[in-house]
Design a protein around this motif. Sequence first.
Motif, PDB file in Angstrom:
ATOM      1  N   ASN A  46      -6.958   9.389  -7.103  1.00  0.00           N
ATOM      2  CA  ASN A  46      -6.957   7.934  -6.942  1.00  0.00           C
ATOM      3  C   ASN A  46      -5.986   7.279  -7.917  1.00  0.00           C
ATOM      4  OD1 ASN A  46      -8.758   7.437  -4.866  1.00  0.00           O
ATOM      5  ND2 ASN A  46     -10.527   7.459  -6.206  1.00  0.00           N
ATOM      6  N   ILE A  47      -5.271   6.271  -7.441  1.00  0.00           N
ATOM      7  CA  ILE A  47      -4.443   5.462  -8.330  1.00  0.00           C
ATOM      8  C   ILE A  47      -4.799   3.985  -8.104  1.00  0.00           C
ATOM      9  CG2 ILE A  47      -2.552   7.120  -8.423  1.00  0.00           C
ATOM     10  CD1 ILE A  47      -1.017   5.416  -6.469  1.00  0.00           C
ATOM     11  N   THR A  48      -4.534   3.170  -9.110  1.00  0.00           N
ATOM     12  CA  THR A  48      -4.883   1.750  -9.046  1.00  0.00           C
ATOM     13  C   THR A  48      -3.989   1.021  -8.045  1.00  0.00           C
ATOM     14  OG1 THR A  48      -5.562   1.814 -11.361  1.00  0.00           O
ATOM     15  CG2 THR A  48      -5.165  -0.356 -10.396  1.00  0.00           C
ATOM     16  N   LEU A  49      -4.618   0.215  -7.201  1.00  0.00           N
ATOM     17  CA  LEU A  49      -3.869  -0.568  -6.222  1.00  0.00           C
ATOM     18  C   LEU A  49      -3.458  -1.908  -6.839  1.00  0.00           C
ATOM     19  CD1 LEU A  49      -6.065   0.048  -3.057  1.00  0.00           C
ATOM     20  CD2 LEU A  49      -3.817   1.025  -3.536  1.00  0.00           C
ATOM     21  N   PRO A  50      -2.405  -2.536  -6.319  1.00  0.00           N
ATOM     22  CA  PRO A  50      -1.986  -3.856  -6.824  1.00  0.00           C
ATOM     23  C   PRO A  50      -3.089  -4.886  -6.650  1.00  0.00           C
ATOM     24  CG  PRO A  50      -0.312  -2.915  -5.368  1.00  0.00           C
ATOM     25  CD  PRO A  50      -1.521  -2.048  -5.245  1.00  0.00           C
ATOM     26  N   GLU A  59      -2.978  -7.711  -5.401  1.00  0.00           N
ATOM     27  CA  GLU A  59      -2.932  -8.370  -4.091  1.00  0.00           C
ATOM     28  C   GLU A  59      -3.807  -7.643  -3.065  1.00  0.00           C
ATOM     29  OE1 GLU A  59       0.998  -9.173  -6.148  1.00  0.00           O
ATOM     30  OE2 GLU A  59      -0.327  -7.472  -5.863  1.00  0.00           O
ATOM     31  N   LEU A  60      -4.134  -6.376  -3.341  1.00  0.00           N
ATOM     32  CA  LEU A  60      -4.945  -5.586  -2.412  1.00  0.00           C
ATOM     33  C   LEU A  60      -6.356  -5.390  -2.952  1.00  0.00           C
ATOM     34  CD1 LEU A  60      -2.338  -2.825  -1.442  1.00  0.00           C
ATOM     35  CD2 LEU A  60      -2.787  -4.991  -0.286  1.00  0.00           C
ATOM     36  N   ALA A  61      -6.777  -6.295  -3.820  1.00  0.00           N
ATOM     37  CA  ALA A  61      -8.098  -6.153  -4.451  1.00  0.00           C
ATOM     38  C   ALA A  61      -9.216  -6.090  -3.427  1.00  0.00           C
ATOM     39  CB  ALA A  61      -8.328  -7.312  -5.420  1.00  0.00           C
ATOM     40  N   TYR A  62      -9.041  -6.738  -2.278  1.00  0.00           N
ATOM     41  CA  TYR A  62     -10.100  -6.761  -1.276  1.00  0.00           C
ATOM     42  C   TYR A  62     -10.393  -5.366  -0.725  1.00  0.00           C
ATOM     43  CZ  TYR A  62      -6.112  -6.828   1.993  1.00  0.00           C
ATOM     44  OH  TYR A  62      -4.953  -6.542   2.675  1.00  0.00           O
ATOM     45  N   LEU A  63      -9.481  -4.416  -0.903  1.00  0.00           N
ATOM     46  CA  LEU A  63      -9.711  -3.052  -0.407  1.00  0.00           C
ATOM     47  C   LEU A  63     -10.741  -2.293  -1.247  1.00  0.00           C
ATOM     48  CD1 LEU A  63      -6.070  -1.892   0.424  1.00  0.00           C
ATOM     49  CD2 LEU A  63      -7.837  -2.608   2.012  1.00  0.00           C
ATOM     50  N   ARG A  64     -10.954  -2.755  -2.470  1.00  0.00           N
ATOM     51  CA  ARG A  64     -11.876  -2.043  -3.351  1.00  0.00           C
ATOM     52  C   ARG A  64     -13.324  -2.412  -3.089  1.00  0.00           C
ATOM     53  NH1 ARG A  64      -7.692  -3.251  -7.240  1.00  0.00           N
ATOM     54  NH2 ARG A  64      -8.855  -5.048  -8.024  1.00  0.00           N
ATOM     55  N   ARG A  65     -13.587  -3.356  -2.167  1.00  0.00           N
ATOM     56  CA  ARG A  65     -14.955  -3.798  -1.947  1.00  0.00           C
ATOM     57  C   ARG A  65     -15.551  -3.119  -0.730  1.00  0.00           C
ATOM     58  NH1 ARG A  65     -11.635  -8.583  -2.463  1.00  0.00           N
ATOM     59  NH2 ARG A  65     -11.459  -8.963  -4.672  1.00  0.00           N
ATOM     60  N   ASP A 118      -2.012   9.791  -5.677  1.00  0.00           N
ATOM     61  CA  ASP A 118      -0.768  10.441  -6.083  1.00  0.00           C
ATOM     62  C   ASP A 118      -0.534  11.676  -5.228  1.00  0.00           C
ATOM     63  OD1 ASP A 118      -2.399  12.471  -7.039  1.00  0.00           O
ATOM     64  OD2 ASP A 118      -2.272  11.829  -9.135  1.00  0.00           O
ATOM     65  N   ARG A 119       0.519  12.442  -5.545  1.00  0.00           N
ATOM     66  CA  ARG A 119       0.872  13.582  -4.672  1.00  0.00           C
ATOM     67  C   ARG A 119      -0.130  14.725  -4.747  1.00  0.00           C
ATOM     68  NH1 ARG A 119       4.357  17.615  -6.895  1.00  0.00           N
ATOM     69  NH2 ARG A 119       4.552  17.485  -9.157  1.00  0.00           N
ATOM     70  N   PHE A 120      -1.101  14.615  -5.692  1.00  0.00           N
ATOM     71  CA  PHE A 120      -2.151  15.628  -5.771  1.00  0.00           C
ATOM     72  C   PHE A 120      -3.483  15.113  -5.216  1.00  0.00           C
ATOM     73  CE2 PHE A 120       0.830  16.848  -9.153  1.00  0.00           C
ATOM     74  CZ  PHE A 120       1.100  18.156  -8.756  1.00  0.00           C
ATOM     75  N   LEU A 178       0.827  -1.204   0.000  1.00  0.00           N
ATOM     76  CA  LEU A 178       0.000   0.000   0.000  1.00  0.00           C
ATOM     77  C   LEU A 178       0.862   1.255   0.000  1.00  0.00           C
ATOM     78  CD1 LEU A 178      -2.913   1.187   0.224  1.00  0.00           C
ATOM     79  CD2 LEU A 178      -2.553   1.199   2.714  1.00  0.00           C
ATOM     80  N   ALA A 179       1.906   1.254   0.834  1.00  0.00           N
ATOM     81  CA  ALA A 179       2.795   2.410   0.902  1.00  0.00           C
ATOM     82  C   ALA A 179       3.504   2.644  -0.432  1.00  0.00           C
ATOM     83  CB  ALA A 179       3.805   2.224   2.029  1.00  0.00           C
ATOM     84  N   LYS A 180       3.935   1.557  -1.071  1.00  0.00           N
ATOM     85  CA  LYS A 180       4.585   1.687  -2.380  1.00  0.00           C
ATOM     86  C   LYS A 180       3.627   2.247  -3.425  1.00  0.00           C
ATOM     87  CE  LYS A 180       8.220  -1.840  -2.106  1.00  0.00           C
ATOM     88  NZ  LYS A 180       8.721  -3.116  -2.676  1.00  0.00           N
ATOM     89  N   SER A 181       2.349   2.043  -3.203  1.00  0.00           N
ATOM     90  CA  SER A 181       1.336   2.532  -4.143  1.00  0.00           C
ATOM     91  C   SER A 181       0.797   3.893  -3.725  1.00  0.00           C
ATOM     92  CB  SER A 181       0.178   1.538  -4.232  1.00  0.00           C
ATOM     93  OG  SER A 181       0.653   0.264  -4.585  1.00  0.00           O
TER      94      SER A 181
END
Length: 469
Positions: A457-461, A463-469, A452-454, A444-447
């Motif tokens: 929203n940016i796409t998560l890896p 492996e973290l798909a469960y966060l989108r639900r 982004d710095r503004f 998450l931190a790497k993403s």
Amino acid sequence: MADLLSQSAQIEELLDAYGARNNQQWSRIRSLTATMKLFADVGYELLHIKHSLPLYRLLPIQRDFAADTARSLDLTHDILVRAAGWILTQAARLNLPLSTTPPNPQDYAEHLPPGRLPSDRPVRRVKSTSETVTHLATAYLNLAADSELLYIAGRTEPADYAGCFPKPVSEDSLRYLNFRFHSLQALYDTHVSETEIEYLDADLPILRGHISVIYHLLEIATHLVHYYERHLNIRTGDSSLRRKPVIAPETLLDMLMSYSITYAGLYLDLGRHLCHAMLKCYAEVGTIKAPVPCYRGFHVRPATLVAKIVQHYGSDVHMELSGQNYDASSPLDLFRANEKINAQKRRWLVTEIEHLSRPDGDLSDSQIRTTVLDVLFKLTEQGKLVIYQQPLQLSGEFSHEGILLEKVTAEIARLQATGQIDIKTDLSIAFTGDKRVLSDLKLLAKSGYGEDRFGNNITLPKELAYLRR
């Protein structure tokens, strides 16, 4: 029940091979045959659940699952008897020869001997107990995050069940979940069944029971929703077959929602709590360092995503910043970290401003404004500030108390607090807890904590798909 399922499946195949489904004379008996097959399959699943309940070792709930299973089995029996009677009527209408000798009920009696065979096969060994249990529990939790559909019945009044179709309840959605739980059961049987850890950890067979009962409940639910969509639903059902259904739509929906989906959701939740406890037992504690979110620190989005990861695994993880600990499962606790982050940014800002040349003496508001803008642009050119809003909305007037450094610092702090700018620093934090959770927090931190710095929203890896639900 297995004999009935086999015979009806063969007759349905035969009728379909000759186009009975689209023939006015034969479509009714074909539909009734399909009904027999479907509810024989439902009855078979219910019998499986009934006989397997002692082996599942399910955790206790406030409802009587065994009694509700028996009631569903009785209802299925009534449907099969009714459908069989109508098939005989159709057969007579079609001049099909009927047997004059009814089958002997004793031919279908099952007199089962008591007892069980001893479990005397040698156990298999696994390389790592912790790795195997963690892998299984994580797979369950990830699937549970995909299974919010199973809570819909508990949030819907029976009178509103029909409004759940085709969204969120449909044959497609239930068939997908059914397949996923079958795969999870296979995962358990491949990596855990008959291994030494299954004998050593009493929670594992309990988890297997919850996976299995959810799978079989979803099998039943898939059959029922198929029948509802194909035969009973006003929008999608065959109007010629809805005139005289073997089961009322309200009765079928009650069995689907109040029994199959409701109990699947209840046992899903118990399995989730069990996996949380298992992960805590097998947790390998570690620590990682990560940067502070670049856009406004731990505001709503990054704080919520961090907390969702920790809550997903049910582990104890804390975040450390400048000697103070925060509960990483609580967004509100993470919000508090912003106070320290902003205080450190302001201290760093004072040091940076001191290094820049500034006019001396008493200055007018216009001169102070010019000085503030000059400092802002110099720091921005050096990559130490980010400007989010143009033009900047500066104060109309400034206090004449204090030195110029204080006035400039206070104005820049106000611009930061109102979200017009932000101060870029290399602040870092530390997360301590289960390494499996830390691995996802590191991703998450790497993403960029999902932005982004503004702040976009940016796409998560994946492996973290469960966060989108």
